[in-house]
Motif scaffolding. Structure first.
Motif, PDB file in Angstrom:
ATOM      1  N   ALA A   1       0.632  -1.255  -0.052  1.00 33.69           N
ATOM      2  CA  ALA A   1       0.179   0.085   0.039  1.00 33.69           C
ATOM      3  C   ALA A   1       1.166   1.244  -0.301  1.00 33.69           C
ATOM      4  O   ALA A   1       1.685   1.191   0.899  1.00 33.69           O
ATOM      5  CB  ALA A   1      -0.902  -0.252   0.939  1.00 33.69           C
ATOM      6  N   GLU A   2       0.728   2.196  -0.725  1.00 35.85           N
ATOM      7  CA  GLU A   2       1.035   3.169  -1.489  1.00 35.85           C
ATOM      8  C   GLU A   2       0.058   4.306  -1.134  1.00 35.85           C
ATOM      9  O   GLU A   2      -0.761   4.548  -1.582  1.00 35.85           O
ATOM     10  CB  GLU A   2       2.679   3.579  -1.787  1.00 35.85           C
ATOM     11  N   ASN A   3       0.246   6.051  -0.139  1.00 32.06           N
ATOM     12  CA  ASN A   3      -0.464   7.211   0.160  1.00 32.06           C
ATOM     13  C   ASN A   3       0.392   7.991  -0.884  1.00 32.06           C
ATOM     14  O   ASN A   3       1.880   8.655  -0.417  1.00 32.06           O
ATOM     15  CB  ASN A   3      -0.256   7.445   1.241  1.00 32.06           C
ATOM     16  N   THR A   4       0.060   8.806  -1.710  1.00 33.30           N
ATOM     17  CA  THR A   4       0.691   9.448  -1.773  1.00 33.30           C
ATOM     18  C   THR A   4      -0.219  10.614  -2.293  1.00 33.30           C
ATOM     19  O   THR A   4      -1.363  11.299  -1.928  1.00 33.30           O
ATOM     20  CB  THR A   4       0.823   9.719  -3.698  1.00 33.30           C
ATOM     21  N   PHE A   5       0.143  12.338  -2.167  1.00 33.83           N
ATOM     22  CA  PHE A   5      -0.731  13.771  -1.858  1.00 33.83           C
ATOM     23  C   PHE A   5       0.094  14.455  -3.337  1.00 33.83           C
ATOM     24  O   PHE A   5       1.302  14.621  -3.696  1.00 33.83           O
ATOM     25  CB  PHE A   5      -0.724  13.853  -1.027  1.00 33.83           C
ATOM     26  N   MET A   6      -0.806  14.869  -4.022  1.00 30.16           N
ATOM     27  CA  MET A   6      -0.219  16.510  -5.625  1.00 30.16           C
ATOM     28  C   MET A   6      -1.005  17.270  -5.148  1.00 30.16           C
ATOM     29  O   MET A   6      -2.400  17.260  -4.445  1.00 30.16           O
ATOM     30  CB  MET A   6      -0.679  15.172  -6.285  1.00 30.16           C
ATOM     31  N   LEU A   7      -0.604  18.718  -5.038  1.00 32.61           N
ATOM     32  CA  LEU A   7      -1.121  19.857  -5.330  1.00 32.61           C
ATOM     33  C   LEU A   7      -0.700  20.367  -6.435  1.00 32.61           C
ATOM     34  O   LEU A   7       0.455  20.283  -6.966  1.00 32.61           O
ATOM     35  CB  LEU A   7      -0.050  20.088  -3.757  1.00 32.61           C
ATOM     36  N   GLU A   8      -1.752  21.391  -6.864  1.00 33.60           N
ATOM     37  CA  GLU A   8      -1.284  22.395  -8.019  1.00 33.60           C
ATOM     38  C   GLU A   8      -2.116  23.984  -7.546  1.00 33.60           C
ATOM     39  O   GLU A   8      -3.275  23.502  -7.337  1.00 33.60           O
ATOM     40  CB  GLU A   8      -2.196  21.870  -9.100  1.00 33.60           C
ATOM     41  N   PHE A   9      -0.883  24.906  -7.897  1.00 36.50           N
ATOM     42  CA  PHE A   9      -1.118  26.034  -7.717  1.00 36.50           C
ATOM     43  C   PHE A   9      -2.076  26.822  -8.914  1.00 36.50           C
ATOM     44  O   PHE A   9      -0.648  26.737 -10.353  1.00 36.50           O
ATOM     45  CB  PHE A   9      -0.820  26.885  -7.060  1.00 36.50           C
ATOM     46  N   GLU A  10      -2.583  27.784  -9.102  1.00 32.39           N
ATOM     47  CA  GLU A  10      -2.799  27.997 -10.776  1.00 32.39           C
ATOM     48  C   GLU A  10      -3.286  29.790 -10.011  1.00 32.39           C
ATOM     49  O   GLU A  10      -4.183  29.620  -9.483  1.00 32.39           O
ATOM     50  CB  GLU A  10      -4.000  27.696 -11.832  1.00 32.39           C
TER      51      GLU A  10
ATOM     52  N   GLY B   1      -4.293  32.693 -16.436  1.00 32.79           N
ATOM     53  CA  GLY B   1      -3.694  33.356 -17.658  1.00 32.79           C
ATOM     54  C   GLY B   1      -2.107  33.687 -17.294  1.00 32.79           C
ATOM     55  O   GLY B   1      -1.442  34.371 -17.885  1.00 32.79           O
ATOM     56  N   LEU B   2      -1.528  33.340 -16.435  1.00 35.87           N
ATOM     57  CA  LEU B   2      -0.294  33.301 -15.826  1.00 35.87           C
ATOM     58  C   LEU B   2       0.580  32.354 -15.728  1.00 35.87           C
ATOM     59  O   LEU B   2       1.579  32.748 -16.414  1.00 35.87           O
ATOM     60  CB  LEU B   2      -0.432  34.679 -13.930  1.00 35.87           C
ATOM     61  N   GLY B   3       0.250  31.074 -14.850  1.00 37.74           N
ATOM     62  CA  GLY B   3       0.718  30.042 -14.527  1.00 37.74           C
ATOM     63  C   GLY B   3       0.306  29.251 -14.303  1.00 37.74           C
ATOM     64  O   GLY B   3      -0.430  29.591 -13.152  1.00 37.74           O
ATOM     65  N   ARG B   4       0.524  28.250 -13.726  1.00 34.90           N
ATOM     66  CA  ARG B   4       0.781  27.114 -12.402  1.00 34.90           C
ATOM     67  C   ARG B   4       2.172  26.339 -12.261  1.00 34.90           C
ATOM     68  O   ARG B   4       3.010  26.762 -12.786  1.00 34.90           O
ATOM     69  CB  ARG B   4      -0.077  25.746 -13.933  1.00 34.90           C
ATOM     70  N   LEU B   5       1.686  26.156 -11.131  1.00 38.71           N
ATOM     71  CA  LEU B   5       3.030  25.806  -9.962  1.00 38.71           C
ATOM     72  C   LEU B   5       2.591  24.308  -9.355  1.00 38.71           C
ATOM     73  O   LEU B   5       1.364  24.101  -8.336  1.00 38.71           O
ATOM     74  CB  LEU B   5       3.412  26.773  -9.367  1.00 38.71           C
ATOM     75  N   GLY B   6       2.711  23.624  -9.358  1.00 38.00           N
ATOM     76  CA  GLY B   6       2.747  22.007  -8.904  1.00 38.00           C
ATOM     77  C   GLY B   6       2.916  20.495  -9.812  1.00 38.00           C
ATOM     78  O   GLY B   6       2.990  21.269 -10.800  1.00 38.00           O
ATOM     79  N   GLN B   7       1.927  19.460  -9.131  1.00 33.63           N
ATOM     80  CA  GLN B   7       2.022  18.836  -9.831  1.00 33.63           C
ATOM     81  C   GLN B   7       0.646  18.569 -11.053  1.00 33.63           C
ATOM     82  O   GLN B   7      -0.133  19.608 -10.633  1.00 33.63           O
ATOM     83  CB  GLN B   7       1.509  17.462  -9.283  1.00 33.63           C
ATOM     84  N   ASP B   8       0.981  18.507 -12.143  1.00 32.81           N
ATOM     85  CA  ASP B   8       0.179  18.574 -13.226  1.00 32.81           C
ATOM     86  C   ASP B   8      -0.784  17.183 -12.814  1.00 32.81           C
ATOM     87  O   ASP B   8      -1.291  16.090 -13.498  1.00 32.81           O
ATOM     88  CB  ASP B   8       0.735  17.808 -15.093  1.00 32.81           C
ATOM     89  N   THR B   9      -2.093  17.592 -11.856  1.00 35.25           N
ATOM     90  CA  THR B   9      -2.484  16.808 -11.809  1.00 35.25           C
ATOM     91  C   THR B   9      -3.992  16.270 -12.811  1.00 35.25           C
ATOM     92  O   THR B   9      -4.661  15.469 -13.412  1.00 35.25           O
ATOM     93  CB  THR B   9      -4.089  17.586 -10.747  1.00 35.25           C
ATOM     94  N   ALA B  10      -4.332  17.352 -13.925  1.00 42.61           N
ATOM     95  CA  ALA B  10      -5.376  16.504 -15.230  1.00 42.61           C
ATOM     96  C   ALA B  10      -4.341  15.668 -15.840  1.00 42.61           C
ATOM     97  O   ALA B  10      -5.320  14.596 -16.373  1.00 42.61           O
ATOM     98  CB  ALA B  10      -4.764  18.087 -16.186  1.00 42.61           C
ATOM     99  N   SER B  11      -3.381  15.827 -16.083  1.00 43.06           N
ATOM    100  CA  SER B  11      -2.692  14.271 -16.613  1.00 43.06           C
ATOM    101  C   SER B  11      -3.053  13.269 -15.794  1.00 43.06           C
ATOM    102  O   SER B  11      -2.754  11.887 -16.371  1.00 43.06           O
ATOM    103  CB  SER B  11      -0.744  14.522 -17.065  1.00 43.06           C
ATOM    104  N   PHE B  12      -2.991  13.023 -14.573  1.00 42.15           N
ATOM    105  CA  PHE B  12      -3.040  11.771 -14.118  1.00 42.15           C
ATOM    106  C   PHE B  12      -4.453  11.674 -13.967  1.00 42.15           C
ATOM    107  O   PHE B  12      -5.068  10.275 -14.506  1.00 42.15           O
ATOM    108  CB  PHE B  12      -1.791  12.407 -12.427  1.00 42.15           C
ATOM    109  N   LEU B  13      -4.830  12.652 -14.344  1.00 40.51           N
ATOM    110  CA  LEU B  13      -6.453  11.495 -13.876  1.00 40.51           C
ATOM    111  C   LEU B  13      -6.831  11.822 -15.227  1.00 40.51           C
ATOM    112  O   LEU B  13      -8.459  10.769 -15.066  1.00 40.51           O
ATOM    113  CB  LEU B  13      -7.736  13.517 -13.342  1.00 40.51           C
ATOM    114  N   GLU B  14      -6.637  11.733 -16.057  1.00 41.79           N
ATOM    115  CA  GLU B  14      -7.133  11.119 -17.424  1.00 41.79           C
ATOM    116  C   GLU B  14      -6.671  10.161 -18.030  1.00 41.79           C
ATOM    117  O   GLU B  14      -7.664   9.253 -17.723  1.00 41.79           O
ATOM    118  CB  GLU B  14      -6.628  11.375 -18.367  1.00 41.79           C
ATOM    119  N   ASP B  15      -5.638   8.920 -16.622  1.00 43.16           N
ATOM    120  CA  ASP B  15      -5.617   7.648 -15.886  1.00 43.16           C
ATOM    121  C   ASP B  15      -6.986   7.231 -15.673  1.00 43.16           C
ATOM    122  O   ASP B  15      -6.828   5.604 -15.139  1.00 43.16           O
ATOM    123  CB  ASP B  15      -4.519   7.170 -15.839  1.00 43.16           C
ATOM    124  N   VAL B  16      -7.304   7.872 -14.210  1.00 42.70           N
ATOM    125  CA  VAL B  16      -8.097   7.688 -13.876  1.00 42.70           C
ATOM    126  C   VAL B  16      -9.550   7.526 -14.175  1.00 42.70           C
ATOM    127  O   VAL B  16     -10.113   6.590 -13.718  1.00 42.70           O
ATOM    128  CB  VAL B  16      -8.210   8.002 -11.839  1.00 42.70           C
TER     129      VAL B  16
END
Length: 794
Positions: free
Chosen positions: A758-767, A770-785
């Motif tokens: 069992a493994e636990n992970t956490f991803m956080l992304e700020f936006e 119109g300027l930029g994003r900071l953090g994990q690319d949550t959209a790419s991950f959720l496309e697989d889920v």
């Protein structure tokens, strides 16, 4: 007068380019919404809910090419117009207006020199066009030279970008400069953040922007400052630092990645991706891409000199500590003279646990073995050949034998098509050398020799196809020769040869029946099919098994001339296959609602050629096979069901079953629900050597995107094994979005590796929209889920 007066289109292009290049556009307020351009996709509708109507009409509201069309009028209107027709000078005073298609300039007064192509607005003015609203305290325009100067500029750009500059100056279509700029995508009057710059220069030819003394203010507090910043304003890649990503997991601890993109040349680039793991150390990742007229490719590598977590695991297992970790993935494609194409694929890791610990897309889709291969191929008319080298890295040496390497393999195919008399001819051939890492092996009664295999398979058929039926008699010949190297002391010949002729007759008819449900027309087909197959017996007990297996249990497999997949075994046969297929077709939609098939093989003699089956197995002497059935149902509303069923008439019970059901539902814009169920049962021997039907897979899958309100979105995924009574993966995420900023968090608990830890992970992304994003690319991950997940709904 065919000039488009204000060159603020240049301004719009410049500002939009600079802003869009910084990131994606999303939010705002003000201006009246044009109902002809109401967006219909969930993301745009949600944007209007959060930000209000767009600040300017969409850029594609009109066809801009019509501005210079001779039939497009240029309208001047004012309380007083002084005209010098000889010198083409015009002076407009009192509520002066100029209109041309979507362009509209309003000022108290302005001067127009048509001959020089210049206009001067001495006082305040307002200008609008598709995609832009612009205000200024004064303006000077050189229409012929494509230059402009605007003092005290304020702008609003579709959909929700706005800002101001002390001076805006364009020295032509390639250069734009803004002084004392401020910019935001927040609603006017409610700005959470501002981007300020002492000056901003946009070079549209080079595709670059340069900002000096730039800072980002959040809540009125400066959070970021740089004296100089260069950035791209178009899609052309540029050397620079990419947005970082970060997250947390139980095994790795916290991790932080700072990608650096290096543009080496227009056809070469390099991305460096150093990642710091708080518990493992620093992983150095890189990706090199290249493109040439005759070839292209991509080389990726990862290296971790000393993995502290892996070293501790090795010590606990009592193994020699070697914590150096690495992985390489190289993909290369190219063309040679005479129409020869070639491919190179290399996938290697430094240890068998690498894919378990670093679940990236760097190498392979299998956690059991990795393939490396080199391939060359050529096709000339009806002739085609391939030459291949193939190597495997076994990642489960304790559980699996090393796969055979094809070292090398040469295949040939000749398909001249129809011959005189309607005959159809085909010739397949191959020459392969099979190798093992340690040479030939022998373990008790199981041998794994190495050596060469030569195979040739000429085929001749006479297809007769009509609208209501088809008949196809066929002949083929399989000739195979082996030159083997066996392990020392192993029994068996080193040279083997086998020739098997095969005769077949395939026939079927097509029946159809139209019918209606209400007023909707449908069509049902009934497709009976018979297939006779004859192949004499050849003793193949001492023959090796390099790459051959039993065929799957489907109705389609009943019509193959060899019940084995591969040529190490050519099955003996004297049998008739009978099957029937029915389809239900929606004539209006042109779709297939239901397809169902059932079939069985009737044997006229015992089967004697075996692979892994015991030669004394009673199933080899039966007069008929199991009954095979499969069906697929697709109904309106997103429901689809696929099933396979195998019935054993001797035991009078099921021998194997499988079912896959999926349902997708979109109850509202931006909402998505997926439900799935998978179950598989197969016959296995119990402790008393009795055949019993055992469940080998029983999965429930669910995922959803739920719009809680305009600001909150939830997303989740769940995969549960009823067989193991445990969760295989649980994903939960939430997004909070305001007009010009958003934050997303995604938590995941899953089973990883062959040990299913069992493994636990956490991803956080700020936006900042119109300027930029900071953090994990949550959209790419959720496309697989989430199947059919689209970032616009989250």
């Amino acid at each position: 007068m065919n000039r488009s007066l204000p060159l603020t289109a240049v301004l719009a292009t410049g500002l939009a380019a600079s802003v869009v290049a910084a990131a994606d556009t999303d939010d705002g307020d003000a201006a009246r919404l044009d109902t002809d351009h109401v967006p219909r996709d969930p993301g745009a509708l949600r944007q209007i809910q959060l930000c209000g109507p767009p600040l300017a009409p969409p850029p594609d509201a009109v066809d801009r090419t019509l501005r210079d069309h001779p039939d497009t009028p240029l309208i001047l209107d004012a309380e007083a117009i002084d005209a010098d027709g000889l010198r083409a000078l015009y002076r407009l005073r009192g509520n002066a207006e100029l209109r041309r298609l979507d362009q509209h300039l309003r000022a108290e007064a302005f001067d127009l020199d048509e001959a020089a192509g210049q206009a001067h607005v001495p006082g305040a003015f307002a200008y609008s066009e598709s995609g832009l609203h612009l205000w200024g305290t004064a303006g000077r325009f050189d229409l012929d030279a494509d230059r402009m100067e605007v003092d005290g500029a304020e702008f609003r750009i579709h959909p929700h970008m706005h800002g101001a500059a002390r001076q805006l100056m364009s020295t032509g279509p390639e250069q734009t400069r803004l002084t004392d700029l401020r910019y935001s995508t927040c609603p006017p009057g409610d700005e959470l953040w501002w981007l300020h710059a002492g000056s901003l220069d946009l070079d549209h030819d080079a595709g670059l922007g340069e900002a000096r003394h730039a800072r980002v203010e959040l809540g009125g507090i400066p959070w970021f400052y740089t004296p100089y910043l260069q950035f791209p304003i178009d899609d052309r890649p540029r050397t620079g630092v990419l947005p970082p990503s970060f997250g947390q997991s139980d095994t790795d601890g916290g991790y932080f990645t700072l990608p650096i993109y290096v543009r080496l040349a227009p056809n070469y680039d390099l991305t460096l991706q150093p990642t710091y793991y708080s518990r493992r150390g620093v992983l150095l990742g890189s990706e090199f891409r290249y493109l040439r007229p005759g070839f292209d490719g991509e080389l990726s590598a990862e290296y971790l000199p000393d993995d502290d977590v892996y070293a501790e695991q090795l010590r606990e297992d009592g193994e020699e500590v070697d914590a150096e970790r690495w992985a390489v993935d190289w993909s290369h494609r190219g063309d040679l003279p005479y129409g020869i194409g070639y491919e190179l694929d290399v996938e290697r890791v430094g240890d068998v646990d690498y894919l378990r610990d670093f679940s990236s897309d760097l190498v392979g889709s299998s956690d059991a073995e990795l393939e490396s291969r080199a391939l060359a191929e050529q096709s000339r008319g009806s002739h085609q050949w391939e030459a291949e080298l193939q190597h495997w890295q076994n990642l489960r040496p304790e559980d699996r034998d090393d796969p055979y390497r094809r070292w090398p393999a040469v295949t040939y195919e000749h398909t001249p098509g129809l011959l005189p008399g309607g005959l159809e001819y085909r010739l397949d051939g191959e020459a392969v050398r099979f190798e093992l890492p340690e040479g030939p092996e022998a373990d008790n009664d199981q041998q794994r020799p190495v050596g060469r295999r030569y195979h040739i398979n000429p085929q001749l058929s006479w297809p007769l196809q009509r609208q209501a039926f088809f008949i196809e008699p066929g002949l083929s010949l399989h000739h195979t020769r082996y030159d083997l190297e066996r392990a020392e002391g192993a029994a068996g010949d080193e040279q083997l040869s086998r020739t098997v002729p095969i005769a077949s007759l395939d026939a079927g008819i097509f029946l159809e029946r139209p019918f209606q449900v209400g007023n909707r027309p449908f069509l049902q087909t009934l497709e009976p099919r018979l297939f006779y197959l004859y192949a004499p017996y050849r003793d193949q007990q001492d023959y090796p098994d390099f790459d051959t297996s039993e065929r799957g249990n489907t109705v389609a497999q009943l019509f193959q001339e060899n019940r084995f997949a591969g040529v190490d075994r050519i099955a003996d046969a004297d049998q008739v296959t009978a099957a029937v297929t029915t389809r239900f077709l929606d004539i209006v939609e042109g779709s297939e609602l239901l397809r169902a098939s059932v079939g069985q093989v009737y044997y006229r003699g015992d089967r004697r050629v075996t692979l892994d089956t015991d030669p004394d197995d009673p199933a080899l002497t039966r007069s008929s096979s199991d009954i095979f059935a499969d069906a697929e149902l697709r109904l309106p509303g997103g429901l689809s069901v696929r099933g396979e069923y195998r019935y054993d008439p001797e035991r009078e019970e099921a021998a194997a079953t499988s079912l896959a059901a999926d349902w997708q539902y979109q109850p509202a814009p931006g909402a998505l629900v997926n439900l799935g169920y998978r179950v598989r049962q197969e016959t296995e021997e119990d402790e008393d050597d009795e055949l019993v039907l055992e469940t080998t897979q029983d999965l429930i899958e669910a995922s959803a995107v739920v719009p809680i309100d305009a600001r909150w979105r939830g997303v989740g995924g769940w995969q549960y094994s009823r067989l193991e009574r445990t969760n295989l993966e649980v994903v939960g995420g939430v997004e909070y979005r305001q007009c010009c900023w958003a934050v997303r968090g995604v938590a995941r608990r899953y089973r990883r590796g062959s040990a299913q830890e069992a493994e636990n992970t956490f991803m956080l992304e700020f936006e900042l929209t119109g300027l930029g994003r900071l953090g994990q690319d949550t959209a790419s991950f959720l496309e697989d889920v989430v199947p059919d997940y689209d970032e616009t709904v989250f």
